[in-house]
Design a protein around this motif. Structure first.
Motif, PDB file in Angstrom:
ATOM      1  N   VAL A  57       0.844  -1.204   0.000  1.00 14.43           N
ATOM      2  CA  VAL A  57       0.000   0.000   0.000  1.00 14.43           C
ATOM      3  C   VAL A  57       0.877   1.252   0.000  1.00 14.43           C
ATOM      4  CG1 VAL A  57      -1.637   1.357   1.364  1.00 14.43           C
ATOM      5  CG2 VAL A  57      -1.976  -1.101   1.086  1.00 14.43           C
ATOM      6  N   GLY A  58       1.913   1.260   0.837  1.00 12.44           N
ATOM      7  CA  GLY A  58       2.801   2.411   0.909  1.00 12.44           C
ATOM      8  C   GLY A  58       3.580   2.631  -0.371  1.00 12.44           C
ATOM      9  N   SER A  71      -5.531   7.623  -2.962  1.00 13.02           N
ATOM     10  CA  SER A  71      -6.485   8.442  -2.226  1.00 13.02           C
ATOM     11  C   SER A  71      -6.494   8.037  -0.758  1.00 13.02           C
ATOM     12  CB  SER A  71      -7.885   8.291  -2.808  1.00 13.02           C
ATOM     13  OG  SER A  71      -8.371   6.980  -2.599  1.00 13.02           O
ATOM     14  N   ALA A  72      -6.866   8.977   0.104  1.00 13.93           N
ATOM     15  CA  ALA A  72      -6.874   8.707   1.543  1.00 13.93           C
ATOM     16  C   ALA A  72      -7.781   7.523   1.914  1.00 13.93           C
ATOM     17  CB  ALA A  72      -7.280   9.966   2.302  1.00 13.93           C
ATOM     18  N   PRO A  73      -8.999   7.424   1.361  1.00 14.16           N
ATOM     19  CA  PRO A  73      -9.837   6.258   1.706  1.00 14.16           C
ATOM     20  C   PRO A  73      -9.222   4.933   1.272  1.00 14.16           C
ATOM     21  CG  PRO A  73     -11.184   8.016   0.770  1.00 14.16           C
ATOM     22  CD  PRO A  73      -9.764   8.412   0.560  1.00 14.16           C
ATOM     23  N   ALA A  74      -8.587   4.906   0.102  1.00 12.19           N
ATOM     24  CA  ALA A  74      -7.972   3.662  -0.366  1.00 12.19           C
ATOM     25  C   ALA A  74      -6.777   3.282   0.505  1.00 12.19           C
ATOM     26  CB  ALA A  74      -7.543   3.814  -1.822  1.00 12.19           C
ATOM     27  N   LYS A  75      -5.995   4.287   0.887  1.00 13.10           N
ATOM     28  CA  LYS A  75      -4.847   4.035   1.750  1.00 13.10           C
ATOM     29  C   LYS A  75      -5.301   3.532   3.116  1.00 13.10           C
ATOM     30  CE  LYS A  75      -0.556   6.403   3.048  1.00 13.10           C
ATOM     31  NZ  LYS A  75       0.165   7.706   2.968  1.00 13.10           N
ATOM     32  N   LEU A  76      -6.355   4.146   3.639  1.00 15.73           N
ATOM     33  CA  LEU A  76      -6.907   3.707   4.919  1.00 15.73           C
ATOM     34  C   LEU A  76      -7.433   2.274   4.823  1.00 15.73           C
ATOM     35  CD1 LEU A  76      -7.808   4.295   7.826  1.00 15.73           C
ATOM     36  CD2 LEU A  76      -9.921   5.265   6.877  1.00 15.73           C
ATOM     37  N   ALA A  77      -8.052   1.939   3.694  1.00 15.97           N
ATOM     38  CA  ALA A  77      -8.572   0.584   3.512  1.00 15.97           C
ATOM     39  C   ALA A  77      -7.443  -0.445   3.566  1.00 15.97           C
ATOM     40  CB  ALA A  77      -9.323   0.488   2.185  1.00 15.97           C
ATOM     41  N   GLY A  78      -6.297  -0.107   2.978  1.00 18.66           N
ATOM     42  CA  GLY A  78      -5.151  -1.010   3.032  1.00 18.66           C
ATOM     43  C   GLY A  78      -4.649  -1.202   4.452  1.00 18.66           C
ATOM     44  N   MET A  79      -4.609  -0.133   5.244  1.00 18.24           N
ATOM     45  CA  MET A  79      -4.181  -0.245   6.637  1.00 18.24           C
ATOM     46  C   MET A  79      -5.173  -1.076   7.444  1.00 18.24           C
ATOM     47  SD  MET A  79      -2.929   3.623   7.489  1.00 18.24           S
ATOM     48  CE  MET A  79      -2.098   4.618   6.253  1.00 18.24           C
ATOM     49  N   LEU A 127       5.133   3.058   6.782  1.00 22.62           N
ATOM     50  CA  LEU A 127       3.964   2.279   7.187  1.00 22.62           C
ATOM     51  C   LEU A 127       4.371   0.903   7.708  1.00 22.62           C
ATOM     52  CD1 LEU A 127       1.393   3.123   4.348  1.00 22.62           C
ATOM     53  CD2 LEU A 127       1.670   4.202   6.587  1.00 22.62           C
ATOM     54  N   LEU A 128       5.410   0.324   7.105  1.00 20.27           N
ATOM     55  CA  LEU A 128       5.915  -0.974   7.575  1.00 20.27           C
ATOM     56  C   LEU A 128       6.403  -0.867   9.017  1.00 20.27           C
ATOM     57  CD1 LEU A 128       6.928  -3.917   7.117  1.00 20.27           C
ATOM     58  CD2 LEU A 128       9.081  -2.907   6.299  1.00 20.27           C
TER      59      LEU A 128
END
Length: 388
Positions: free
Chosen positions: A93-94, A103-111, A230-231
């Motif tokens: 994701v990172g 996008s912020a929502p997509a990045k949040l979904a990955g987390m 993020l890792l």
């Protein structure tokens, strides 16, 4: 101890060696971060250093698994596999965000997905420690929810402080090293299960950070990127969850070390956050534009005080080390528990006094805002006399 040193050495060495390889590949392919007005580096710099960190983490986990010294961690447990899968998810994701601005929502979904994998694998918060209050035993649904929130918060905290060369890697190395010592202390007194994964993860995290630092300290030759930040956040989240969220036995320093990897970045970020809040209030009262660009970020403030990047980072490293040692002391000696909350508040206030422009103006370290050179309404200095 020899097994721990071997795992640490593998994490360090693999990261050091692979950074050079990764740096050469990304420069050849044009994966560089160009300087701009929001950044402090002055030349195009390779990114994707997190790839070497991720491979260093995998190599160290493999060595720990095959060494036979960590059988209690790896046998009949899905936790190590869950951490590896979650780390791979959040790293990808990172990396995608480094290249395509996810996008912020997509990045949040990955987390959220990475945190959910940890929870399903058994790395989950069963007990939540509230500072100055009781231990809370969580229901299964709240346990999974809080685990995901913890991963998201930790990952973003590390990502947000990755603004100066070597800052994030150094802070996480110190935090992870201190947490490993804390975990070993809990092992010594029998408060951790022999198969607890937390100390091993903390040790590997410290190893990959120290392996990355020689290439990332100012002037940085490569950045870790969002993939690396993020890792590191996920690894620290998994480590703290494994130790602090899985034991109900009381022991000195538990609350601090559970929250420290999240709160230390927030302490540091709190300086520009509070100053920004005060700046918005000041500008609103003066009817100035709230969104006007300024140079009030942490690195700008440090440099105005006469500190370059290296000294700025060393100051923040030293502050984090002092905070960690301060809390480790009662853990190993059994004395001074009551002083820890006071010391944390004092160190946090000292950090803001040292870096906060509002406080600096109040104590005379900086001139009032209206008197700063170039400020609207400032009195212009008379021109210097021409030489005869």
């Amino acid at each position: 101890m020899l097994a721990n040193l071997a795992v640490f050495a593998v994490a360090f060495a693999v990261t050091v060696v692979l950074i050079s390889v990764v740096g050469g590949v990304v420069i050849r392919d044009g994966a560089v971060v160009a300087p701009d007005e929001r950044r402090v580096h002055t030349r195009a710099t390779a990114t994707l250093g997190g790839a070497a960190m991720f491979l260093g983490f995998l190599a160290a986990m493999l060595v720990a698994w095959q060494s036979g010294r960590f059988d209690a961690v790896f046998e009949a447990s899905t936790e190590p596999l869950g951490v590896v899968i979650a780390a791979a998810i959040i790293f990808v994701v990172g990396v995608i965000d480094d290249f395509r601005d996810v996008s912020a929502p997509a990045k949040l979904a990955g987390m959220v997905l990475a945190g959910s994998v940890l929870s399903v694998a058994g790395v989950t918060i069963l007990y939540f420690r509230i500072p100055f209050a009781d231990l809370v035993v969580l229901s299964p649904d709240l346990s999974a929810l809080l685990t995901v929130v913890w991963v998201v918060g930790m990952a973003n905290a590390v990502n947000l402080i990755d603004g100066l060369d070597g800052l994030a890697a150094g802070l996480v190395a110190i935090a992870a090293g201190a947490f490993f010592l804390y975990g070993e202390r809990l092992n010594d007194v029998g408060l951790l299960e022999p198969g607890n994964l937390g100390p091993l993860l903390a040790l590997i995290t410290a190893g990959v950070c120290l392996g990355f630092l020689p290439h990332n300290f100012h002037p940085a030759r490569i950045f870790m990127g969002d993939g690396g930040a993020l890792l590191l956040g996920l690894l620290m989240a998994a480590s703290t969850i494994s130790v602090g969220g899985s034991s109900s036995e009381p022991f000195s320093g538990q609350v601090y070390f559970f929250f420290a990897p999240l709160f230390i970045p927030l302490f540091i970020l709190g300086v520009p956050i509070l100053d920004t809040l005060f700046a918005i209030i000041r500008r609103a009262t003066k009817r100035a534009g709230v969104a006007e660009a300024d140079k009030e970020h942490l690195h700008h403030r440090l440099m105005r005080l006469g500190h370059g990047q290296r000294r700025s980072v060393l100051i923040l490293w030293a502050w984090t080390l002092a905070l960690s040692v301060f809390v480790l002391y009662p853990t190993y000696t059994g004395k001074g528990d009551a002083l820890v909350p006071i010391g944390v508040v004092v160190l946090g206030f000292g950090l803001y006094v040292f870096f906060g422009s509002g406080v600096q103006r109040a104590v005379g370290l900086l001139p009032p805002e209206d008197e700063e050179p170039g400020a609207e309404g400032a009195v212009a200095s008379p021109p210097a006399a021409s030489p005869p």
